[in-house]
Design a protein around this motif. Structure first.
Motif, mmCIF file in Angstrom:
data_model
loop_
_atom_site.group_PDB
_atom_site.id
_atom_site.type_symbol
_atom_site.label_atom_id
_atom_site.label_comp_id
_atom_site.label_asym_id
_atom_site.label_seq_id
_atom_site.Cartn_x
_atom_site.Cartn_y
_atom_site.Cartn_z
ATOM 1 N N ILE A 18 7.602 -14.132 0.668
ATOM 2 C CA ILE A 18 6.954 -14.116 1.973
ATOM 3 C C ILE A 18 5.750 -15.037 1.980
ATOM 4 C CG2 ILE A 18 5.707 -12.031 1.282
ATOM 5 C CD1 ILE A 18 5.689 -11.220 4.224
ATOM 6 N N VAL A 19 5.633 -15.819 3.051
ATOM 7 C CA VAL A 19 4.450 -16.655 3.268
ATOM 8 C C VAL A 19 3.591 -15.943 4.292
ATOM 9 C CG1 VAL A 19 3.657 -18.766 4.378
ATOM 10 C CG2 VAL A 19 5.495 -18.859 2.703
ATOM 11 N N GLU A 20 2.330 -15.785 3.997
ATOM 12 C CA GLU A 20 1.472 -15.079 4.947
ATOM 13 C C GLU A 20 0.042 -15.583 4.860
ATOM 14 O OE1 GLU A 20 0.686 -13.325 7.346
ATOM 15 O OE2 GLU A 20 2.591 -12.522 8.020
ATOM 16 N N SER A 30 5.600 -24.097 4.213
ATOM 17 C CA SER A 30 6.832 -24.160 5.000
ATOM 18 C C SER A 30 7.791 -25.181 4.415
ATOM 19 C CB SER A 30 6.512 -24.510 6.460
ATOM 20 O OG SER A 30 6.022 -23.386 7.137
ATOM 21 N N THR A 31 7.230 -26.290 3.893
ATOM 22 C CA THR A 31 8.095 -27.288 3.248
ATOM 23 C C THR A 31 8.830 -26.670 2.080
ATOM 24 O OG1 THR A 31 6.430 -28.942 3.821
ATOM 25 C CG2 THR A 31 8.158 -29.608 2.294
ATOM 26 N N LEU A 32 8.114 -25.824 1.334
ATOM 27 C CA LEU A 32 8.740 -25.163 0.196
ATOM 28 C C LEU A 32 9.920 -24.311 0.655
ATOM 29 C CD1 LEU A 32 8.061 -25.161 -2.815
ATOM 30 C CD2 LEU A 32 6.930 -22.965 -2.490
ATOM 31 N N PHE A 33 9.692 -23.553 1.733
ATOM 32 C CA PHE A 33 10.784 -22.736 2.272
ATOM 33 C C PHE A 33 11.943 -23.608 2.727
ATOM 34 C CE2 PHE A 33 9.027 -18.993 1.361
ATOM 35 C CZ PHE A 33 9.038 -17.961 2.282
ATOM 36 N N ASN A 34 11.603 -24.745 3.365
ATOM 37 C CA ASN A 34 12.659 -25.636 3.833
ATOM 38 C C ASN A 34 13.469 -26.165 2.663
ATOM 39 O OD1 ASN A 34 11.951 -25.307 6.481
ATOM 40 N ND2 ASN A 34 10.680 -27.142 6.573
ATOM 41 N N ASN A 59 6.651 -25.265 -10.019
ATOM 42 C CA ASN A 59 7.492 -24.402 -10.851
ATOM 43 C C ASN A 59 7.251 -22.967 -10.420
ATOM 44 O OD1 ASN A 59 8.726 -26.182 -13.004
ATOM 45 N ND2 ASN A 59 6.574 -26.733 -13.179
ATOM 46 N N LEU A 60 8.330 -22.283 -10.087
ATOM 47 C CA LEU A 60 8.175 -20.927 -9.572
ATOM 48 C C LEU A 60 9.375 -20.094 -9.986
ATOM 49 C CD1 LEU A 60 6.287 -19.293 -7.767
ATOM 50 C CD2 LEU A 60 7.619 -20.034 -5.806
ATOM 51 N N SER A 61 9.116 -18.861 -10.324
ATOM 52 C CA SER A 61 10.214 -17.985 -10.704
ATOM 53 C C SER A 61 10.026 -16.644 -10.019
ATOM 54 C CB SER A 61 10.228 -17.826 -12.233
ATOM 55 O OG SER A 61 11.344 -17.081 -12.620
ATOM 56 N N VAL A 62 11.027 -16.178 -9.333
ATOM 57 C CA VAL A 62 10.947 -14.901 -8.630
ATOM 58 C C VAL A 62 11.980 -13.960 -9.221
ATOM 59 C CG1 VAL A 62 11.128 -13.752 -6.411
ATOM 60 C CG2 VAL A 62 10.260 -16.094 -6.512
ATOM 61 N N LYS A 63 11.521 -12.799 -9.713
ATOM 62 C CA LYS A 63 12.441 -11.869 -10.359
ATOM 63 C C LYS A 63 13.225 -11.096 -9.313
ATOM 64 C CE LYS A 63 9.332 -9.911 -13.344
ATOM 65 N NZ LYS A 63 8.264 -10.889 -13.681
ATOM 66 N N THR A 64 14.379 -10.598 -9.717
ATOM 67 C CA THR A 64 15.196 -9.799 -8.805
ATOM 68 C C THR A 64 14.439 -8.559 -8.370
ATOM 69 O OG1 THR A 64 16.995 -10.454 -10.270
ATOM 70 C CG2 THR A 64 17.537 -8.922 -8.519
ATOM 71 N N CYS A 65 14.555 -8.235 -7.109
ATOM 72 C CA CYS A 65 13.908 -7.077 -6.486
ATOM 73 C C CYS A 65 12.385 -7.166 -6.480
ATOM 74 C CB CYS A 65 14.327 -5.762 -7.170
ATOM 75 S SG CYS A 65 16.043 -5.339 -6.815
ATOM 76 N N GLU A 66 11.880 -8.349 -6.714
ATOM 77 C CA GLU A 66 10.426 -8.543 -6.666
ATOM 78 C C GLU A 66 10.007 -8.887 -5.252
ATOM 79 O OE1 GLU A 66 8.176 -10.878 -9.862
ATOM 80 O OE2 GLU A 66 8.292 -12.315 -8.217
ATOM 81 N N ARG A 67 8.782 -8.476 -4.886
ATOM 82 C CA ARG A 67 8.228 -8.932 -3.622
ATOM 83 C C ARG A 67 7.168 -9.985 -3.954
ATOM 84 N NH1 ARG A 67 8.049 -3.157 -2.215
ATOM 85 N NH2 ARG A 67 9.873 -2.703 -0.888
ATOM 86 N N HIS A 68 7.496 -11.234 -3.638
ATOM 87 C CA HIS A 68 6.654 -12.337 -4.072
ATOM 88 C C HIS A 68 6.026 -13.021 -2.864
ATOM 89 C CE1 HIS A 68 5.913 -15.219 -7.516
ATOM 90 N NE2 HIS A 68 5.444 -15.888 -6.487
ATOM 91 N N ASP A 126 8.843 -16.355 6.743
ATOM 92 C CA ASP A 126 7.793 -17.355 6.956
ATOM 93 C C ASP A 126 6.818 -16.859 8.031
ATOM 94 O OD1 ASP A 126 7.944 -21.011 7.319
ATOM 95 O OD2 ASP A 126 6.266 -19.616 7.044
ATOM 96 N N GLU A 127 5.663 -16.374 7.569
ATOM 97 C CA GLU A 127 4.603 -15.847 8.446
ATOM 98 C C GLU A 127 5.164 -14.888 9.496
ATOM 99 O OE1 GLU A 127 1.346 -18.273 9.601
ATOM 100 O OE2 GLU A 127 1.885 -19.865 8.208
ATOM 101 N N PRO A 128 5.774 -13.789 9.071
ATOM 102 C CA PRO A 128 6.414 -12.877 10.020
ATOM 103 C C PRO A 128 5.438 -12.193 10.963
ATOM 104 C CG PRO A 128 6.437 -11.961 7.809
ATOM 105 C CD PRO A 128 5.940 -13.344 7.677
ATOM 106 N N THR A 129 4.165 -12.017 10.533
ATOM 107 C CA THR A 129 3.257 -11.273 11.411
ATOM 108 C C THR A 129 2.330 -12.186 12.197
ATOM 109 O OG1 THR A 129 1.515 -11.043 9.747
ATOM 110 C CG2 THR A 129 3.252 -9.370 9.780
#
Lengths: 316, 250, 432
Positions: free
Chosen positions: B202-204, B45-49, B25-34, B173-176
């Motif tokens: 972002i996943v990092e 990565s599965t979650l992103f997929n 269960n996850l909730s991301v607010k608008t304009c939030e950096r999560h 997904d792990e941009p750096t």
């Protein structure tokens, strides 16, 4: 009627087994190496012609052993010196390479043996009826074909499931990279699988040669059906290839013996579309006449209903 | 309460006998950096997929800006304003850098499947592409085939394609991954700039990136969210320390 | 920075004048290449060959929309070529019998629409899969249609096909299209129009996304495009132009039969496109021209020219997959640096041994042919006007010597070529 059904079942199963003999090699090669060998039916043809030529010099039984071995060696060499170089360019160039190979093999066969059928005869030892079903004689040679196919499956099954090399191959079927990392000589395995697959196709050619027509267009006739079998069964699935081979073998054999058309079925309705039109053609064509295209109709149906094939596991 | 930009309800996903995502269960607010962090194999990565439509969840629902996107294919989700980048660089290697970014711009610029007009003559498309390339410092590499770029340049291109369409929900997904310290710092500044006024997920693995960038952090362990909160809360959470950060001396 | 932006944007929207001239200049040059040759080479054979080239160019370009542009390998593209031809022939016959005012120049469009209709129908099914499965499906569908030709006799005319007469349609400006030269100019005009249209297609948004789907169909999904739909649209447009080529062929041969659907036809367009080079727009043009030429010329020299064709194809797949166009473009940086001569000298050195080796291989092939199928005609034959007996050892020894010797000498020139390249590339690039 019952006689027709039994004979058709026997012939259908036999044809299906022949198809599976080839489709199994094709599926193994595809599953392991990711390349669909367009020239697979060409190796079948080479088996038939080598068998014919060797049978003329040494007799049928030596031919049954030597011809597949020769073709297997050719297959291994093709993999080692041809396919392996093209492999790093991707799947499309691989497919193009095998397509070119099929083209060249057909031209070479035509060049050496000509375009007319050659007289590949059933060996005298087996040229008698094995048994009689009602009024039809079932030739002993066809019994040999059936027994040979069954025997080869048994050997394949045992090798794949009970031996160590079989386990390696099964692993490489689904995880080729991992198998390489585990230290197995994957290039050698690939070369062997390609060679054995080609030899299997050649065996099918040697035993089918006397029963069907041995001619330079053999590959072109059987090739598309073979590819329909693997697509319908599901690319990469041996079970699917088996089921699809039997299905297509039976369907085509049964259809060839049915000489009814829509006109016959609906004769009671006294409906006759005009003879010179497309509808007229469809109305009067018999099932036997469209038997050659039934596999392709099946292909279209499967594509619409279940695009990954009946037992499909891998998307290419 | 404002509709969350992204909401995941009771998401389950299994492969064969293994369940990889077990009731997220996850909730991301608008304009939030999560940020989503967690050990390797946790299922990030599965979650992103699942969110981006590459996979379909076995159970549960996902909604984007209030609209259900659970069973949608990736392109429909993208057209609704969600865009993602990939951990392993996933670019159009035979096309030039300029064409790569333009490919990201085309749909949102309204070009769709048009085959009756010249794409080069579309002024808005050209200007937008140039602007993004300038933002990512790739303008002088415009004509190079994407396949010959350096690793860092390709990572930058990867993100450039992701934001080219103007999506307001961005998944990175792990941009750096694989970047040097200096490159990472530049990347973080870039990410901060491009996510202004947008929602970022972002996943990092790089903790300094996470703690410097994120408004909220969720911790994914073995397919479950074990903690979700502000960076300070996460840093002090004992469960997280035990499962992931280890016994750190501060 | 702002300056750089506007300059770049300017380049994207309004190209510099020299580029525009080069662009239109190329098309004018192409048009000239279509218009002039028949005035120089007036023989019937030349005109026929040029007509065939024109048809092949349209067909090959339509095929490359699938292969080179969208990454779709089809083994059954002749289906749309053949259906286009049949629709054209039936339309012509209908116009003749009913007296409708349909001029011949419009007929290829009918072919195109026929190809398009079936591309939509079959494409919807075919493009559900991609890659290898798509290739196999295209093969199956080609068999389906080819076999149907013998079943649906009313439309396909059975084994004999359907004939027509191109001179009996409505005549504009009193042109009957009886003489070959008039047919050639019709084909050339359509070919030019189709080339322009297909080129422009590559520059449209859909055309660009076809490239994206080719390179990375997964990523294309995440920029808002349905890869299957992109491939379907490409398939339809490709089917249209294949149908146009079929219509042109129907006009040229005045017949449509099941040979139009044959595996040979599908195979030849694949060969032509690949040999020409699928990575460049003009690649298939070169391939179609070369293959058409070889087909007509080689078949006079040797009966087994198709074998040489296949061997050439395999060799190119293995060693030069970029095709003739790719090989030419590889030299473009050298052309810019005016350093071509350095490499040309090395090539000139490598050519004789290579030719010797090839001659040896050809000799072996011809001798094998002589001794097998043609055995009835006896072992005496000629090779490049040199008479000898194919069943005697000297002939085979000579062949072996040519192959081995030629290869060794050829091999020796490889380092020389490599060195010439390094030398040529080190020259500073001249200012544009």
């Amino acid at each position: 009627m019952l006689e027709l059904v039994i004979i058709s079942i026997l012939n259908g199963v036999q044809f299906g087994m022949l198809l599976f003999l080839m489709a199994s090699g094709l599926t193994l090669i595809f599953s392991m190496m990711g390349v669909l060998n367009f020239a697979h039916a060409s190796f079948y043809m080479l088996g038939a012609f080598f068998g014919f030529q060797i049978a003329r010099w040494l007799g049928f039984w030596p031919a049954l052993l030597i011809a597949p071995a020769l073709v297997g060696i050719i297959g291994a060499l093709v993999e080692r010196y041809g396919l392996r170089n093209v492999h790093r360019q991707g799947h499309v160039p691989e497919l193009l390479f095998t397509f070119g190979l099929a083209y060249v093999i057909e031209e070479v066969v035509q060049m050496i043996w000509g375009k007319a059928p050659v007289d590949f005869r059933v060996p005298a030892l087996l040229d008698f009826p094995a048994f009689t079903i009602f009024t039809t004689n079932y030739p002993a040679y066809k019994l040999l074909m059936l027994l040979t196919s069954a025997g080869i499956f048994l050997v394949l099954f045992i090798v794949l499931t009970r031996t160590r090399i079989g386990l390696v191959i099964q692993a490489a079927l689904s995880h080729p990279h991992m198998v390489a990392h585990l230290g197995h000589n994957v290039p050698l395995v690939f070369m062997s699988v390609f060679g054995v697959g080609s030899a299997l196709a050649a065996i099918a050619g040697v035993i089918a040669g006397p029963a069907l027509v041995t001619q330079s267009n053999m590959a072109g006739l059987l090739g598309p059906i073979l590819f329909v079998v693997v697509v319908v069964g599901g690319l990469g699935s041996l079970a699917g290839a088996f089921a699809a081979s039997l299905l297509i073998g039976l369907v085509q054999t049964f259809a060839v013996s049915v000489n009814t058309s829509l006109a016959d079925v609906f004769a009671f309705a006294h409906v006759t579309p005009s003879p010179g039109s497309i509808l007229g053609d469809l109305w009067t064509v018999t099932l036997a006449q469209i038997a050659p295209i039934l596999p392709y109709l099946l292909l279209v149906m499967v594509l619409i209903l279940k695009p990954t094939g009946l037992w499909g596991t891998r998307e290419t | 309460m404002m509709t969350p930009a992204l909401e995941l309800c009771n998401i389950h996903k299994g492969f064969g006998a293994t369940e990889v995502i077990r009731g997220v269960n996850l909730s991301v607010k608008t304009c939030e950096r999560h940020a989503v962090i967690g050990p390797n194999g946790a299922g990030k990565s599965t979650l992103f997929n699942l969110i981006s439509g590459l996979m379909r969840p076995d159970n549960g629902s996902i909604s984007l800006k209030g609209g259900d996107i659970t069973a949608m294919p990736p392109w429909l989700i993208n057209r609704r304003g969600l865009s993602r980048s990939f951990q392993v660089t996933n670019i159009f290697h035979r096309m030039s850098v300029w064409e790569n970014v333009r490919a990201g711009v085309l749909w949102s610029a309204g070009e769709h499947y048009a085959f009756w007009r010249d794409a080069d003559k579309a002024r808005e498309v050209g200007t937008r592409t140039d602007r993004i390339l300038a933002d990512f410092d790739l303008l002088d590499r415009s004509d190079a085939p994407a396949g010959i770029l350096t690793y860092a340049e390709q990572r930058a291109l990867e993100i450039a394609i992701t934001v080219a369409g103007g999506a307001d929900v961005i998944l990175l997904d792990e941009p750096t991954a694989g970047m040097s310290r200096a490159e990472t710092d530049r990347a973080v500044a870039l990410i901060r700039r491009i996510s202004e006024g947008r929602t970022l997920m972002i996943v990092e693995h790089d903790m300094s990136v996470i703690f410097g960038l994120a408004d909220r952090i969720s911790v994914l362990v073995y397919g479950e969210i074990v903690a979700s909160g502000t960076p300070a809360e996460i840093r002090n959470n004992p469960k997280v320390r035990e499962a992931y950060l280890g016994e750190e001396a501060h | 920075m702002i300056e750089a932006l506007t300059v770049r944007a300017g380049l994207a929207v309004r190209p510099a004048v020299p580029v525009v001239i080069a662009h239109y200049g190329t098309w004018i040059a192409v048009a000239v290449m279509f218009v002039v040759p028949p005035l120089v080479f007036r023989s019937g054979t030349a005109l026929t060959m040029m007509s065939l080239m024109g048809i092949s160019i349209v067909f090959a370009l339509s095929y490359n929309m699938l292969l080179g542009q969208t990454g779709m390998l089809s083994f059954g593209h002749a289906v749309y070529f053949g259906l286009g031809a049949y629709f054209a022939v039936h339309c012509m016959n209908a116009a003749i019998t009913s007296g409708l005012p349909v001029p011949l120049p419009i007929i290829p469009l009918v072919g195109g629409l026929g190809g398009l209709a079936f591309a939509i129908l079959f494409g919807w099914v075919s493009t559900k899969r991609s890659g290898t499965a798509f290739a196999m499906i295209s093969l199956g569908l080609a068999e389906l249609v080819g076999s149907s030709a013998l079943i649906l006799r009313s439309f396909f005319g059975g084994e004999e096909g359907v004939t027509t007469d191109r001179t009996r349609l409505l005549r504009l400006f009193d042109i009957s299209f009886g003489p070959q030269i008039e047919v050639y100019y019709l084909i050339a005009a359509w070919c030019l129009v189709c080339m322009v249209l297909m080129y422009k297609f590559t520059r449209t948004p859909l055309g660009r996304m076809c490239n994206a789907v080719r390179d990375n169909s997964e990523r294309a999904q995440f920029v808002g495009y349905n890869p299957q739909f992109v491939r379907f649209l490409a398939f339809c447009v490709s089917g249209f132009f294949a149908g146009v080529a079929g219509g042109l062929a129907a006009i040229h041969f005045e017949i449509a039969n099941s040979a139009y659907f044959s595996a040979t036809q599908s195979g030849n367009v694949l060969l032509a496109t690949f040999i020409g080079g699928s990575g460049y727009f003009f690649g298939p043009v070169i391939g179609a021209a070369v293959v058409s030429y070889l087909q007509v010329m080689l078949s006079d020299v040797t009966e087994i020219w198709q074998l040489y064709f296949g061997l050439l194809f395999i060799t190119m797949v293995m060693f030069a997959p970029q095709g003739i166009a790719g090989l030419l473009m590889m030299h473009r940086p050298l052309w810019r640096r005016r350093a071509l001569l350095k490499v040309a000298a090395a090539y000139a050195l490598a050519l004789p041994p290579a030719l010797v080796m090839l001659a040896g291989i050809a000799l072996v092939i011809e001798m094998t042919y002589r001794l097998s199928v043609k055995a009835a005609e006896g072992p005496h034959m000629t090779f490049f006007s040199v008479p000898f007996a194919a069943d005697q050892p000297p002939a085979w020894l000579t062949a072996g010597l040519l192959i081995v010797g030629g290869f060794i000498l050829f091999r020796l020139t490889w380092p020389i070529i490599a060195a010439a390249w390094v030398n040529a590339e080190s020259r500073k690039e001249l200012a544009q």
